[in-house]
Design a protein around this motif. Structure first.
Motif: not given
Length: 281
Positions: A101-114
């Motif tokens: 998150d400190t990069s300004g380009q946070t990667d988000f991972m999803f398992l269905e809606d989690i």
């Protein structure tokens, strides 16, 4: 007529409060946080089964994959047949390096809606987990607010520091970070002269983190947040009726900054958001 109690003022304040509550209720807002797990060097497995380094909600796969921390870099791999998505694209066999998150380009991972993301605090790395089906979110009935009070809308004198004041801000979990305060905002309240160190924002308003004598009684014990009006010359309006709780008042998985010692006011500020219990205590 007291403009603070005018219909226009009340309408504006009510709109702020409606938006505040809607923001908390967002699908991936603070109320849906379901975990914060600090990574250890090497492999950190994740899934819904007990014993994983990152424990996911019960509807997630028993064994979903692993995060690997090596020399400050984190990669992710998923278990066979697990439909893990990285930024909405299916994760194949590769093990991509994640952006925090400190990069300004946070990667988000999803398992269905989690949802999961890598965060960094005080040089340490953790996986934050959101669950839109979290009972805290589903059961949220709204915030508690004081009635508007004209006494707590004050005009402050801006005492700008010749050079930004260097401070160290501690967060609720004990990490520290350097910060700069651009001014002290000086004002009178109930016959007392008070001052708050403030961070100047791009639009000319000031960001405040403060604590007062209501903390631990009717308001959150760790303090509250507030954004001032846009400054006009050497003055700025501080309206404590717009004070609100930090995320930590609602979830133990937030990492909220705490007030500086000089921003602990020796008076009760009976205005803004009250505390309903829960969160970081």
């Amino acid at each position: 007529m007291n403009t603070l109690l005018s219909a226009g003022y009340k309408q504006g304040l009510e709109q702020f409060r409606v938006e505040r509550e809607a923001n908390l209720r967002r699908e991936y807002g603070w109320l849906s946080l379901a975990g914060l797990f600090w990574l250890k060097e090497g492999k950190n497995t994740f899934g819904s089964e007990a014993g994983h380094a990152i424990r996911l909600p019960a509807r997630a796969p028993v064994q979903a994959g692993e995060f690997t921390l090596r020399a400050g870099q984190v990669t992710v791999t998923c278990a066979d047949g697990v439909p893990l998505r990285l930024n909405e694209k299916k994760l194949a066999d590769q093990s991509p390096t994640l952006k925090a998150d400190t990069s300004g380009q946070t990667d988000f991972m999803f398992l269905e809606d989690i949802r999961m993301a890598l965060i960094q605090r005080g040089g340490e790395l953790a996986i934050r987990v959101w669950d839109p089906q979290n009972l805290v979110r589903l059961g949220f009935s709204g915030c508690a607010w004081y009635q508007p009070d004209a006494r707590f809308r004050v005009t402050a004198r801006i005492k700008t520091y010749a050079e930004p004041k260097q401070v160290v801000i501690e967060d609720v979990i004990g990490f520290q970070r350097p910060a700069e305060m651009q001014a002290a905002l000086e004002f009178s309240l109930d016959g007392k002269e008070l001052s708050l160190d403030a961070e100047l924002l791009e639009d000319g308003s000031y960001d405040l983190i403060f604590k007062d004598d209501t903390a631990g009684k009717t308001t959150y014990s760790a303090g509250r947040y507030l954004t001032t009006h846009v400054a006009e010359g050497s003055q700025v309006v501080i309206d404590f009726n717009y004070a609100y709780d930090p995320p930590c008042a609602y979830t133990e998985f937030a990492t909220c900054p705490l007030p500086l010692a000089q921003n602990v006011l020796p008076v009760p500020i009976g205005a803004g958001e009250q505390y309903l219990g829960g969160g970081h205590v």
